[in-house]
Design an enzyme around this catalytic site. Structure first.
Site, mmCIF file in Angstrom:
data_model
loop_
_atom_site.group_PDB
_atom_site.id
_atom_site.type_symbol
_atom_site.label_atom_id
_atom_site.label_comp_id
_atom_site.label_asym_id
_atom_site.label_seq_id
_atom_site.Cartn_x
_atom_site.Cartn_y
_atom_site.Cartn_z
ATOM 1 N N CYS A 172 17.356 -24.299 43.537
ATOM 2 C CA CYS A 172 16.198 -24.081 42.687
ATOM 3 C C CYS A 172 16.338 -22.744 41.979
ATOM 4 O O CYS A 172 16.744 -21.755 42.601
ATOM 5 C CB CYS A 172 14.931 -24.087 43.549
ATOM 6 N N HIS B 54 11.733 -33.075 42.285
ATOM 7 C CA HIS B 54 11.716 -31.627 42.476
ATOM 8 C C HIS B 54 10.718 -30.961 41.526
ATOM 9 O O HIS B 54 9.913 -30.113 41.947
ATOM 10 C CB HIS B 54 13.136 -31.101 42.233
ATOM 11 N N GLU B 55 10.749 -31.346 40.252
ATOM 12 C CA GLU B 55 9.881 -30.693 39.262
ATOM 13 C C GLU B 55 8.413 -31.069 39.449
ATOM 14 O O GLU B 55 7.531 -30.217 39.287
ATOM 15 C CB GLU B 55 10.358 -31.000 37.839
ATOM 16 N N HIS C 159 7.090 -28.941 42.110
ATOM 17 C CA HIS C 159 6.726 -27.609 41.602
ATOM 18 C C HIS C 159 5.316 -27.620 41.031
ATOM 19 O O HIS C 159 4.521 -26.722 41.310
ATOM 20 C CB HIS C 159 7.686 -27.165 40.497
#
Length: 162
Positions: free
Chosen positions: A90, A132-133, A136
């Site tokens: 990351c 993953h995004e 976030h």
């Protein structure tokens, strides 16, 4: 457009759930330009708005020579039978990679700057990036998904970097 500084682990913006974009205005257009320019560098697969200090639900990606973005993304489908458990890194946890279990395939739905529906999907790296995004934007880091023993090792490595 501007190449923006990446916020790193410890910055509270990374742990804050991003807000839905309710109006597409110049601020949002500028955010998308910044996301696209900032993700367009070697070694960058994805970038969420909060990683550049903006608490809005938007991210960009840069995978297999394709650069794009999505506003108000939500994961609508992941493979339930096929997983990947390779190393994940990351930009907000620089220089560290740890094995992270993710679905092999993911599909995200959101909108573009014209307010039109966008569907982004992919397997392997793209599938990992989408998950993953969106994490976030929900205030999560990939570190939160690590097995307990690996997470302990990761947190130690992060403390040693500080």
């Amino acid at each position: 457009m501007a190449f923006r500084e990446i916020r790193v682990v410890g910055d509270p913006v990374l742990r804050t759930r991003c807000e839905e974009i309710t109006e597409i205005d110049d601020r949002v257009r500028s955010l998308v330009e910044d996301l696209l320019e900032t993700v367009d560098a070697d070694g960058r697969a994805g970038l969420a708005a909060n990683q550049i200090g903006v608490g809005l639900r938007a991210f960009s990606w840069n995978i297999d020579d394709e650069i794009g973005y999505v506003l108000n993304p939500r994961v609508v489908e992941v493979s339930e039978d096929e997983y990947q458990d390779g190393d994940e890194g990351c930009l907000s946890v620089p220089g560290l990679w740890f094995p992270t279990k993710r679905a092999w395939y993911a599909r995200v739905e959101g909108i573009d700057l014209d307010g039109k529906k966008v569907v982004v999907e992919g397997e392997e790296l793209m599938g990992r990036c989408l998950q993953h995004e969106v994490d976030h934007l929900d205030g999560m880091l990939y570190l939160d998904r690590l097995d307990k023993a690996v997470r302990k090792k990761a947190m130690k490595a992060i403390r040693e970097q500080l």
